[in-house]
Design an enzyme around this catalytic site. Structure first.
Site, mmCIF file in Angstrom:
data_model
loop_
_atom_site.group_PDB
_atom_site.id
_atom_site.type_symbol
_atom_site.label_atom_id
_atom_site.label_comp_id
_atom_site.label_asym_id
_atom_site.label_seq_id
_atom_site.Cartn_x
_atom_site.Cartn_y
_atom_site.Cartn_z
ATOM 1 N N SER A 23 37.366 33.025 30.868
ATOM 2 C CA SER A 23 38.809 33.161 30.697
ATOM 3 C C SER A 23 39.556 32.112 31.522
ATOM 4 C CB SER A 23 39.233 34.553 31.161
ATOM 5 O OG SER A 23 38.876 34.715 32.532
ATOM 6 N N CYS A 85 31.106 34.684 31.900
ATOM 7 C CA CYS A 85 32.167 35.668 32.090
ATOM 8 C C CYS A 85 31.563 37.026 31.785
ATOM 9 C CB CYS A 85 33.292 35.356 31.100
ATOM 10 S SG CYS A 85 34.608 36.575 31.057
ATOM 11 N N THR A 87 33.153 39.850 31.441
ATOM 12 C CA THR A 87 33.980 40.590 30.479
ATOM 13 C C THR A 87 33.653 40.156 29.053
ATOM 14 O OG1 THR A 87 35.702 40.648 32.164
ATOM 15 C CG2 THR A 87 36.357 41.235 29.928
ATOM 16 N N CYS A 196 32.119 39.917 38.429
ATOM 17 C CA CYS A 196 33.112 39.076 37.747
ATOM 18 C C CYS A 196 32.891 37.669 38.288
ATOM 19 C CB CYS A 196 34.527 39.554 38.061
ATOM 20 S SG CYS A 196 35.825 38.389 37.574
ATOM 21 N N THR A 197 32.806 36.688 37.388
ATOM 22 C CA THR A 197 32.424 35.344 37.833
ATOM 23 C C THR A 197 33.488 34.664 38.700
ATOM 24 O OG1 THR A 197 33.171 34.467 35.694
ATOM 25 C CG2 THR A 197 30.818 34.919 35.944
ATOM 26 N N HIS A 198 34.695 35.191 38.709
ATOM 27 C CA HIS A 198 35.700 34.622 39.614
ATOM 28 C C HIS A 198 35.376 34.917 41.087
ATOM 29 C CE1 HIS A 198 38.221 34.145 36.029
ATOM 30 N NE2 HIS A 198 39.120 33.505 36.753
HETATM 31 N N1 DGL Z 1 35.601 35.847 35.024
HETATM 32 C C1 DGL Z 1 35.630 36.928 34.123
HETATM 33 C C2 DGL Z 1 34.542 37.937 34.344
HETATM 34 O O1 DGL Z 1 33.485 37.560 34.790
HETATM 35 C C3 DGL Z 1 36.934 37.481 33.634
HETATM 36 C C4 DGL Z 1 38.048 37.656 34.570
HETATM 37 C C5 DGL Z 1 39.278 37.991 33.799
HETATM 38 O O2 DGL Z 1 39.738 37.127 33.039
HETATM 39 O O3 DGL Z 1 39.764 39.110 33.920
HETATM 40 O O4 DGL Z 1 34.660 39.085 34.046
#
Ligand code: DGL
Length: 282
Positions: A23, A85, A87, A196-198
């Site tokens: 995302s 990601c 999600t 979550c990858t962030h």
């Molecule tokens: N980086 C994403 C993940 O691993 C999505 C974060 C988002 O856009 O909410 O879930």
């Protein structure tokens, strides 16, 4: 014979392109591990910043984005796709594998299994998006691997947006993480899963809050290994060579992304923009 061997020559100079999607900037935590392990493979990375955060959207909507991004990455030459990601993986991975049977996919799921194996206290904290916790993939991982382990979940509202802005240390980012982590620590969590990858971008801050005794599980190195394995299995693995090009694309502001990348990756990159028109990327 000449034509045949010159054809092979062209194939051998063009190593298989890896397509990656997220995302936004989260997938860059995966990208940096993939680049370290597989530097000779060109990468096309697409950040769907027109739609970030995915985590607050319905799984069906995210599925639609992932399908079109996949089509677009394949059109850009991608031979293997990393859905960087959680999600999008939870929402779309199964469908993508069905709809694009010729393309190998690497996907993500929250690392509940290694956490359940490693915890001593039997209490594990999981940080992931709201959508990820809703998906069947999460309940299935919990059912299969977390018997006898107490899982504490938090979706860290607002954290993805802070990281998108390059705010990895500020007071608002810290407040979101404290609110999620302190109750987990109080209940005895000794292992934290980054689902979550962030979130690997805020590991230094997470460690400051948890202290050194708590284990933080970042799945990025395992995803890079899985990418290598799948390239090998698919006959797409390149030999040794020079480090290959990286294209960065965003559906949001190219200027913004170019200004945040140095904070996240400690290097600069040109960013191209791609536009959603109706439900198509152009
Ligand atoms: N980086 C994403 C993940 O691993 C999505 C974060 C988002 O856009 O909410 O879930």
């Amino acid at each position: 014979l000449y034509a045949l061997s010159s054809g092979n020559f062209f194939w051998s100079v063009m190593n298989a392109i890896i397509g990656m999607m997220d995302s936004g900037v989260g997938g860059l935590t995966i990208l940096r591990e993939v680049r370290k392990m597989l530097p000779v493979h060109p990468v096309v990375y697409l950040a769907d910043q027109a739609h970030v955060p995915y985590g607050e959207r319905s799984l069906e909507e995210v599925r639609g984005f992932a399908r079109e991004i996949t089509r677009y990455l394949i059109a850009q030459g991608a031979r293997l796709i990393v859905v960087a990601c959680n999600t999008a993986s939870v929402a779309a991975l199964r469908m993508l594998r069905n709809e694009f049977p010729d393309t190998p996919f690497v996907g993500m799921e929250p690392a509940v299994k290694p956490a359940a194996e490693q915890t001593r206290s039997g209490v594990v904290g999981v940080l992931a998006t709201h959508a990820t916790f809703q998906g069947e993939v999460y309940s299935s991982v919990v059912e299969r691997f977390a018997a006898g382990v107490t899982l504490l979940q938090d979706h860290c509202p607002g954290l993805v947006a802070r990281i998108e802005n390059g705010d990895l240390q500020g007071p608002e980012t810290e407040a979101i993480l404290r609110k999620a982590l302190i109750p987990m620590l109080e209940k005895g969590a000794d292992t934290i899963v980054l689902g979550c990858t962030h979130y690997p971008f805020v590991i230094p801050l997470i460690r400051r809050i948890t202290g050194p005794a708590v284990r933080v599980i970042d799945p990025a190195p395992a995803i890079a290994r899985q990418t290598r394995r799948l390239l090998e299995e698919s006959g797409l693995m390149a030999g040794k060579g020079e480090s290959a090009a990286l294209r960065m694309l965003t559906t949001g502001s190219a200027e913004n992304l170019a200004s945040v990348i140095p904070i996240l990756l400690a290097e600069t990159h040109a960013v191209e923009s791609v536009t959603w028109q109706e439900n198509r990327l152009v």
